[in-house]
Design an enzyme around this catalytic site. Structure first.
Site, PDB file in Angstrom:
ATOM      1  N   TYR A 164       0.818  -1.216   0.000  1.00 44.65           N
ATOM      2  CA  TYR A 164       0.000   0.000   0.000  1.00 44.65           C
ATOM      3  C   TYR A 164       0.852   1.267   0.000  1.00 44.65           C
ATOM      4  CZ  TYR A 164      -3.509   3.470   1.133  1.00 44.65           C
ATOM      5  OH  TYR A 164      -4.310   4.582   1.100  1.00 44.65           O
ATOM      6  N   GLU A 171       1.709   6.554  -6.947  1.00 48.29           N
ATOM      7  CA  GLU A 171       0.602   7.313  -7.536  1.00 48.29           C
ATOM      8  C   GLU A 171       0.804   8.809  -7.324  1.00 48.29           C
ATOM      9  OE1 GLU A 171      -3.238   5.941  -6.162  1.00 48.29           O
ATOM     10  OE2 GLU A 171      -2.477   3.891  -6.033  1.00 48.29           O
TER      11      GLU A 171
END
Length: 223
Positions: A164, A171
């Site tokens: 994660y 991103e």
């Protein structure tokens, strides 16, 4: 009298969806590893493997696979699964915004050899791919056996601790690169990218905390 009741139809649909999604993400992940290890399939590209990954996957296949996940928002909203529709939309919507408004809009950022854009793209693909393979394998096992396979369950509630943060930072990095180096965009698009970058501050910790709560519940049920 219907030959197949509604519960069976629901099961057939969900097992089909999760199997297809698992296979798509498995292909993307293995394809990524292959390009990194063996290099491009053709001598047409002179860039380093990470720099050609955007074209070698190919990107439209990644975009299709990630967009397909929007069905899961409908699954949650319609009660086909027990997940929260809002949380599901936040998770999937964020990834798709990166896919369609950054990756698709600024391909030049991901085919260079300077390392920044290709590395961020690679981080997204590997983090998404590994996490989605685990997640869909978890659901397939749950649907087939009534409970997930033990080793997949362990990965489901532990691998995200690494995957994660890698995915989130990758991103955010790509959004930052598009904001700073993206060509041919006006102030409105820059404002959109800036706001998108800011959303990672509250959304990232919120989703990570949500997954930690899921992990705690899973651990407590085993005791």
């Amino acid at each position: 009298m219907a030959l197949i009741n509604e519960t069976t139809k629901k099961w057939i649909y969900l097992i089909t969806y999760n199997c297809i999604s698992f296979l798509l993400w498995t292909w993307l992940t293995l394809r990524t590893v292959r390009v990194l290890v063996l290099g491009p399939d053709t001598d047409e590209y002179d860039d380093a493997a990470a720099g050609t990954l955007y074209r070698q996957l190919p990107f439209p296949f990644l975009a299709f696979t990630q967009t397909l996940a929007f069905l899961e928002v409908a699954h949650a909203a319609l009660g086909l699964v027990g997940a929260s529709a809002a949380t599901t939309a936040l998770q999937i919507g964020g990834k798709n915004l990166v896919v369609w408004t950054v990756m698709a809009r600024f391909p030049e950022l991901f085919v260079t050899t300077d390392g920044s854009g290709p590395t961020g793209f690679l981080g997204c693909v590997l983090a998404w791919g590994c996490s989605e393979m685990i997640r869909y394998a978890f659901f397939v096992g749950q649907l087939l056996r009534g409970e997930p396979f033990g080793w997949v369950k362990w990965l489901r509630y532990n691998a995200f601790l690494v995957l994660y943060p890698v995915g989130l930072l990758s991103e955010a990095w790509l959004v930052y690169l598009a904001l700073v180096w993206g060509e041919g965009i006006g102030p409105l698009y820059k404002g959109y990218l800036f706001l998108g970058l800011l959303t990672y501050l509250p959304a990232g910790p919120y989703l990570f905390t949500h997954m930690l709560k899921q992990r705690r519940r899973a651990v407590s049920r085993r005791r």
